[in-house]
Write an enzyme that holds these catalytic residues in place. Structure first.
Site, PDB file in Angstrom:
ATOM      1  N   GLU A   7      -4.605  26.908  -6.431  1.00 57.58           N
ATOM      2  CA  GLU A   7      -5.743  26.901  -7.345  1.00 57.58           C
ATOM      3  C   GLU A   7      -6.574  28.183  -7.324  1.00 57.58           C
ATOM      4  O   GLU A   7      -7.099  28.593  -8.345  1.00 57.58           O
ATOM      5  CB  GLU A   7      -6.661  25.703  -7.027  1.00 57.58           C
ATOM      6  CG  GLU A   7      -6.054  24.352  -7.344  1.00 57.58           C
ATOM      7  CD  GLU A   7      -5.810  24.152  -8.839  1.00 57.58           C
ATOM      8  OE1 GLU A   7      -6.569  24.709  -9.661  1.00 57.58           O
ATOM      9  OE2 GLU A   7      -4.846  23.443  -9.192  1.00 57.58           O
ATOM     10  N   SER A  47       3.877 -36.189   2.057  1.00 64.35           N
ATOM     11  CA  SER A  47       3.738 -36.781   3.393  1.00 64.35           C
ATOM     12  C   SER A  47       2.766 -36.024   4.290  1.00 64.35           C
ATOM     13  O   SER A  47       2.319 -36.567   5.308  1.00 64.35           O
ATOM     14  CB  SER A  47       5.106 -36.847   4.067  1.00 64.35           C
ATOM     15  OG  SER A  47       5.982 -37.681   3.332  1.00 64.35           O
TER      16      SER A  47
END
Length: 737
Positions: free
Chosen positions: A75, A447
């Site tokens: 950059e 159950s």
């Protein structure tokens, strides 16, 4: 010459007039970015971030030197030499652009900061002038290190990430200090065009830019030749959306987000709140893997359904690559289950390509699961052929064909002493199905609901040794609330009179029905509400004895904890505390505790007797598989609903309760002989191998008011002889007041 001087004077005058009108730098000097909601595990593992801007602000000293160098290399390598505008860089870029080729820019990092905070991205001469002036002003007010710190925290890097710390987490699942040189170079390539150089969306383009940045770092002397050669060939593990935080707790994160939003509304996403949950990484990982393994085991038992899609691959190579890339983008990875496009297929070998571009070959055992789809006689829509999208998994060096499951599952584990949730997995894959089956799925418990009916009977004079007739029974419509009913045992077999304890161990439907008939359905409904079940979801009919109502796995966790902790109702909770960005605690959980008599919902003796019977289910009954854990302090109950639509296992140790469930979102039969013991129990066992690792074996003390006689336990006020000894077909139901 005079004309040139006039132009320069005009520009100078314009700059002189414009400079005083530049905006104040408060947005930079008092930098307070929008901070996302961040969700953590109890052991400080980042689980998720929520907000338009996902960022984690780090101070300059905390940014690794190699990350700074990677950014400067691509950059602004003269950042520490220029005064905000790089005139040499402008000259170099101008010469390069006039020579042709890809255009180069010359904006410095300081100019980018100016643009990001104060200006639009429009390409005009006026904006460029203001950008230069602002860069000068920033350089006069901030040090170079301060400018670079702001840039590296503010810049947008794709995937809603702002700043390199957030990007490291999102792309690699790492903190910034953990990244390698190769990873730093990949991240440094993002500022120019986050969408174009995104390693998730465009891995090839991102890799090209990464290699260029590594070259620049070597040329500038930021890394050695050896470091360059190593980084150049490093294989990067890019995180997909489904695994970006290194811990699969997506359902937990969404639950936390919803809870926080109820209190803070839109501030939730900008205030920088830190939410600390009760789960731990180790427990959550164990639960996630256990559930996935359980579901995939079920899938392997029920056959291959065919490709996920089939397309025509163009003959032209470039068009083919584009079409394949586009199609695979619509089929997301599910952790280790990844989509692949078939390039060629026969019964011996399948060649396919992954979304990364890697070509793979599948042969031998890797084809066995999908063998039916490789036959020439397979239906066209189920045949594995060129253009078919299949799901593959890598096992060691070999690939195998598998498939995404249709069945769903849920698992939750919580402390029985305060309700803190230790692990929660609401489904197979959050990114494919966001419905949280732990909290939102109202399913028949089958159950696994029987223990609560048994518990109610202990308050009506029955005991574990009460003899009950396991024989066929029938009811008319007025007794069931619907139509006439002739219930059956799961296996269709009847064994005659047996103890209540044995009836629970063998999960005999007839025993449970006769118990509820004895105590009364209305009383049974009211009694079960003590455990947190909703009466409106569990109507007062005899079908309640077989779990024909509706519960959620989270409710079941709270309910079974009552048996585990001696009779106290605790409420499972997820968030332990919320802090602001400075660490100040904004709210703290104050959970209900076991041991507080205000939270008692059943007699301690009742909980002891139920625990005793539920331990027998593990030792001798439908949950004997759990004995593989080699612990005598485990208790629980399997659950399989009518027609095998829902499969459960609810079990616990004195300090930890866990609930596992499997079923289809659109309820349908899970298959012949598919039960809670075969489907849900293995998930529970797999989790508990980790969950109980550091919890010592605990022997339960016999509470006061319990006596031992005739090989069983009794309430002292209902000793043998006064307790109900027999319950058969002719027994009259208790008349309720």
């Amino acid at each position: 010459m005079g004309g040139v001087v006039a132009v320069l004077l005009l520009i100078g005058f314009a700059l002189t007039m414009a400079y005083p009108n530049l905006p104040e730098l408060d947005a930079i000097t008092s930098y307070k970015p929008k901070m996302p909601l961040r969700v953590f595990s109890a052991d400080n593992m980042l689980i998720a971030e929520f907000g338009e801007e996902r960022r984690n602000v780090v101070r300059f000293a905390e940014i690794p030197e190699l990350m700074k160098k990677a950014v400067l290399a691509i950059e602004d390598d003269r950042f520490y030499e220029h005064g905000g505008v790089d005139y040499l860089g402008i000259l170099r870029a101008s010469v390069h652009n006039m020579a042709g080729g890809p255009k180069q820019g010359a904006s410095t990092i300081t100019q980018q900061v100016a643009r990001n905070f104060f200006l639009s991205s429009e390409q005009t001469f006026k904006r460029k002038i203001y950008e230069v002036l602002l860069a000068w002003k920033i350089e006069q007010n901030l040090s170079k290190d301060q400018i670079l710190e702001i840039y590296m925290n503010q810049i947008y890097l794709g995937q809603r990430s702002y700043g390199f710390s957030s990007a490291a987490q999102i792309y690699f699942g790492k903190s910034l200090k953990e990244i390698s040189i190769a990873e730093a170079a990949m991240l440094a390539g993002l500022p120019k065009a986050p969408s174009s150089y995104n390693p998730v969306a465009n891995p090839k383009r991102a890799a090209v830019r990464q290699q260029y940045i590594l070259q620049r770092m070597k040329q500038l002397g930021y890394i050695t030749e050896a470091q360059y050669e190593s980084a150049k060939i490093e294989q990067l593990q890019i995180k997909t959306d489904s695994a970006e935080f290194g811990i699969h707790a997506e359902y937990v994160a969404e639950m936390a987000r919803q809870l926080v939003y109820e209190q803070y509304k839109e501030e939730t996403y900008t205030r920088g709140l830190n939410v600390y949950t009760t789960i731990t990484k180790a427990d959550q990982d164990a639960a996630y893997l256990a559930l996935r393994r359980g579901v995939m085991d079920y899938e392997r038992r029920h056959g291959y359904r065919g490709p996920e899609a089939i397309i025509d691959i163009p003959a032209n190579k470039e068009e083919a690559e584009s079409e394949i890339e586009s199609e695979l983008a619509d089929h997301h990875d599910s952790d280790d289950l990844v989509p692949a496009m078939v390039l060629s297929a026969d019964t011996k070998l399948v060649k396919a390509v992954l979304s990364s571009g890697e070509e793979i070959q599948i042969s031998g055992a890797g084809l066995s699961f999908a063998a039916s789809g490789l036959l020439a006689t397979a239906p066209a829509n189920k045949r594995i052929q060129r253009g078919a999208v299949i799901r593959v998994v890598q096992e060691g060096a070999n690939w195998s064909i598998t498939q995404m499951p249709e069945v769903q599952s849920a698992f939750v584990a919580a402390s029985t002493t305060d309700g803190s949730i230790k692990a929660l997995v609401g489904g197979f894959d959050y990114n494919i199905n966001k419905f949280n089956h732990v909290t939102q799925a109202w399913r028949q418990p089958g159950s696994s609901f029987k223990p609560f009916i048994y518990s109610s009977s202990l308050e009506k004079g029955l005991s574990p040794s009460t003899i009950i007739n396991d024989a066929p029974i029938s009811f008319d419509a007025t007794q069931t609330g619907g139509q006439a009913w002739e219930p059956k045992n799961y296996d269709g077999k009847y064994e005659g009179p047996m103890s209540m304890r044995k009836g629970l161990t063998k999960s005999k439907n007839m025993i449970s029905i006769r118990i509820l008939q004895k105590v009364g359905a209305k009383y049974g409904q009211e009694y079960t509400s003590r455990f947190g079940f909703l009466p409106e979801k569990n109507p007062p009919y005899l079908t309640l004895a077989l779990g024909a109502g509706a519960v959620t796995p989270l409710q079941m966790a709270g309910a079974y904890a009552v048996f585990a902790n001696g009779g106290y109702k605790i409420n499972p909770y997820l968030i332990s505390k919320i802090t602001d960005t400075s660490g100040k605690v904004l709210s703290q959980a104050m959970p209900d505790l076991a041991g507080d008599e205000a939270n008692r919902v059943i007699d301690e003796r009742n909980a002891f007797l139920m625990d005793s019977m539920l331990k027998d289910v593990v030792k001798y009954g439908t949950a004997t598989k759990a004995m593989v854990l080699k612990r005598p302090d485990l208790a629980g109950k399997t659950g399989t609903t009518n027609d095998s639509i829902d499969a459960w296992f609810a079990g616990y140790q004195a300090k930890l309760v866990g609930i596992a469930w499997i079923g289809f979102d659109q309820p349908k039969n899970l298959g012949n002989k598919e039960t809670g013991g075969g489907l849900a129990l293995p998930i529970w066992i797999s989790y508990m191998q980790r969950g109980l690792k550091e919890i010592p074996i605990e022997e339960r003390a016999i509470p006061k008011g319990i006596i031992q006689a005739e090989g069983d336990y009794f309430y002292a006020e209902n000793p043998p002889g006064s307790a109900i000894r027999n319950l058969g077909e002719t027994e009259q139901a208790i008349i309720e007041e």
